[in-house]
Design a protein around this motif. Sequence first.
Motif, mmCIF file in Angstrom:
data_model
loop_
_atom_site.group_PDB
_atom_site.id
_atom_site.type_symbol
_atom_site.label_atom_id
_atom_site.label_comp_id
_atom_site.label_asym_id
_atom_site.label_seq_id
_atom_site.Cartn_x
_atom_site.Cartn_y
_atom_site.Cartn_z
ATOM 1 N N GLU A 1 -8.053 -1.301 -1.008
ATOM 2 C CA GLU A 1 -6.673 -0.829 -1.153
ATOM 3 C C GLU A 1 -6.023 -1.418 -2.401
ATOM 4 O O GLU A 1 -5.228 -0.764 -3.074
ATOM 5 N N GLN A 2 -6.378 -2.664 -2.714
ATOM 6 C CA GLN A 2 -5.844 -3.310 -3.915
ATOM 7 C C GLN A 2 -6.236 -2.541 -5.179
ATOM 8 O O GLN A 2 -5.447 -2.444 -6.125
ATOM 9 N N TYR A 3 -7.431 -1.965 -5.183
ATOM 10 C CA TYR A 3 -7.917 -1.234 -6.356
ATOM 11 C C TYR A 3 -7.741 0.275 -6.225
ATOM 12 O O TYR A 3 -8.277 1.038 -7.040
ATOM 13 N N GLY A 4 -6.980 0.708 -5.228
ATOM 14 C CA GLY A 4 -6.674 2.131 -5.098
ATOM 15 C C GLY A 4 -7.817 2.981 -4.604
ATOM 16 O O GLY A 4 -7.837 4.190 -4.809
ATOM 17 N N GLY A 5 -8.784 2.354 -3.945
ATOM 18 C CA GLY A 5 -9.909 3.107 -3.399
ATOM 19 C C GLY A 5 -9.673 3.520 -1.957
ATOM 20 O O GLY A 5 -8.643 3.210 -1.354
ATOM 21 N N VAL A 6 -10.639 4.215 -1.386
ATOM 22 C CA VAL A 6 -10.545 4.710 -0.014
ATOM 23 C C VAL A 6 -11.855 4.428 0.701
ATOM 24 O O VAL A 6 -12.936 4.756 0.195
#
Length: 442
Positions: free
Chosen positions: A302-307
């Motif tokens: 979530e910190q790196y904008g992934g899923v």
Amino acid sequence: MTFPFRAAQQPPIASYFQEHFSDESLKREAQRAGVLSALFLFTIVVLALLQPFLRDDNLIYLPGPIMRTVAPYLVGMSIYELGIRRLFRQQLDRHQDLPTFFKYANATFEITSITFILLLVSRHLGDSLLVLNSPLAFTYLFFIILSTLRLNVWLSVYTGCIAGAEFIGVYFLIEQPSLVEPYREIDMFVHLPLMFIAKGGLLMMAGLASGYVSRQIRQSIADTIRATETEQQAVALFGQQVSPEIARAVLEQKGKYQSHRMRVAVMFLDIRDFTKYASHETPEDVMVYQNTFFGIIIRIVEQYGGVVNQFLGDGCMITFGAPVEVINPAEVAVEAGFTILKEIRKAVNDEQMIPTTIGIGIHLGDAVVGNIGTETRQQYSVTGNVVILAARIEQLNKPFKTQFLVSREVYDSLTEPPVTARALGPTLIKGVDEEIDLYQLF
């Protein structure tokens, strides 16, 4: 040896209606006070600009004492309302509403201040009742109209009632003028008590009307906040099964999330020797371990904008670049991978989990993202050759005795490849006819 586990905690889904409505109320109160302060300030400026005309002999009903009485009142009320605005802004920053008693006291002071000035000005007029027909008396209306921003029906009604009652009270308190001929009949009509009582009644009715408007505004704001709250709860509940990003994307399209092509970096992550570990532990201990492990993974992703698309028991599939587009998904995925390795080591050193080794594989390519299934059962999916290759690349960590492998597509997308990077050369991938260039990053 067994280490204590610290399970990942899910934040409770709490209703924020009261907090948000209280903040909205404070915001409106601050706006109301700001508008009143600006109105008083504007009136002061207008009077200053009209001062040369007010000295004209034709305006004998505006002698100096009246101006010396009204001007300080306008200045004082402008400063007072500015202070009230500041107070409400401070409370808004603290998310703490003021007691209802204070709001009623404030409304009483505002209305009574007008009444007090009317009484003072009436003493400087030859016909004291003229003050009730002067523009100064219309100040009541500003407070009544703007009381709608208080979002409190009874405060608006109270403001109108106290304004009307005090207006009528002023009529009976000020000195009654003597009626002179030949305008006695006209004067009797103008000074008829019923006329002023009717005006006071109209102010009360204005309070009732403002209360009705206030109620409609309050209901509209409440409906908006409740709708937002429902959406947030849906995202929170749905987001516990899939990522919040996917939940929002699906909800925005009312569940009909259309499939489309996107450039994504797919990461597969595997826990080494998980099956061996699980066979010697109780199901409860295994679940606690998984919660601890995946809690770290979810936080970093979530910190790196992934899923996190799928949990696979002993690993997971992670996507960068869908459903939220990323400029360079491969680079973000690699950075997230190194952070995961670092945080897993840290968790082991801090004895938050047993010694754990993982394997990571990343590939970059086009994928079709969207819902698959029937009208009654759908699931968000990332489909394409990029997913298959990413899974195969991760599996090659075992024969290569590595932890972090990426394809040439990923490596070429890196702005600055890590110093630990090493080319492994063309490699045959199971299920793929042609060889793929692989790079070891760690």
